[in-house]
Design a protein around this motif. Structure first.
Motif, short mmCIF file in Angstrom:
data_model
loop_
_atom_site.label_atom_id
_atom_site.label_comp_id
_atom_site.label_asym_id
_atom_site.label_seq_id
_atom_site.Cartn_x
_atom_site.Cartn_y
_atom_site.Cartn_z
N ALA A 56 -117.61 16.13 18.24
CA ALA A 56 -117.91 16.16 16.70
C ALA A 56 -118.36 14.79 16.15
N SER A 60 -114.25 23.43 14.30
CA SER A 60 -114.93 23.38 13.04
C SER A 60 -114.39 22.27 11.93
N GLN A 119 -109.18 12.17 14.48
CA GLN A 119 -109.53 13.63 14.94
C GLN A 119 -108.34 14.09 15.81
N LEU A 151 -118.02 14.49 8.77
CA LEU A 151 -119.08 14.84 8.10
C LEU A 151 -119.41 13.80 6.71
N ARG A 197 -115.47 18.73 13.05
CA ARG A 197 -116.83 18.43 12.58
C ARG A 197 -116.83 18.26 11.03
N THR A 200 -121.51 13.56 17.31
CA THR A 200 -122.69 14.51 16.72
C THR A 200 -123.09 14.00 15.57
N GLU A 201 -122.22 13.65 14.89
CA GLU A 201 -122.44 13.21 13.27
C GLU A 201 -123.13 11.69 13.33
#
Length: 225
Positions: free
Chosen positions: A189, A155, A148, A162, A158, A192-193
């Motif tokens: 990100a 975006s 990352q 994913l 993210r 959140t995943e």
């Protein structure tokens, strides 16, 4: 204190994990403790999409950033103990009674072989030692996706994470209130995943704790370069 402990302290005197100064106690020295960029109570909680809630004791800058980078990339796993202790204190203050299981954001097998340790696992284990318990491996990273830190667009970050995590032990996730530990929360990100995967697997709730947060609005590339 046992004779063995005294002998070991003579051979290997405790040092501050941030500045390396020899001291008469374990943990962070008073000078570094005063210099660390502590988050304020009103600022040290990051909220985001998917119900993300991440607390952290430090801002990812200055002395904290230097220490975390050494811990993560320069073979300094010993920093996991003091950083994990800070996470434990922060999580207890923010989410007291809000979780019954602790886990971490895992690295890929390839990254683990290269680094020799999973930094988030060390943080989770250090935090759990203070609670007289152990973390549970609930997530598995299935892909060695690009780091990352090399991606600057929110975006794109993210999209990069994913689908790269899956439940490791689904039966241990069902109905649990989980504390998810990581080293840094930049855009949120990755967390959140992972929260999504855990909730899809039946977790009752997921809260997160990291060693440090980046300030909102800061340039991600500049921070992580």
């Amino acid at each position: 204190m046992s004779v063995l402990s005294v002998f070991l302290d003579l051979l290997f005197p405790p040092k501050c994990p941030f500045c390396g100064k020899v001291q008469d106690r374990t943990g962070v020295c008073p000078r570094c403790e005063a210099a660390l960029p502590w988050t304020e109570v009103a600022e040290g909680l990051r909220e985001g999409p998917g119900g993300l809630r991440c607390a952290a004791p430090l801002w990812y800058e200055d002395l904290a950033r230097e220490g975390i980078l050494r811990f993560k990339f320069q073979g300094a796993p010993g920093l996991g103990e003091p950083l994990g202790a800070l996470i434990a204190q922060c999580a207890a203050e923010r989410f007291s009674g809000g979780f019954d299981t602790v886990t971490w954001v895992p690295v890929s097998r390839k990254r683990l072989r290269k680094r020799g340790y999973d930094q988030a696992e060390l943080l989770a284990r250090a935090a759990c030692r203070l609670w007289d318990t152990e973390p549970v491996r609930l997530l598995r990273k299935t892909e060695d996706n690009p780091a990352q830190s090399g991606i600057h667009d929110v975006s794109a970050r993210r999209a990069n994470v994913l689908g790269v995590y899956e439940p490791a032990e689904a039966d241990k996730i069902q109905g649990k209130r989980i504390l998810l530990v990581d080293d840094i929360c930049t855009t949120g990100a990755t967390l959140t995943e992972c929260v999504r995967v855990l909730k899809d697997a039946g977790a009752a709730d997921v809260v997160c704790a990291a060693a440090a947060l980046t300030r909102l609005g800061r340039n991600v590339h500049k921070i992580e370069k």
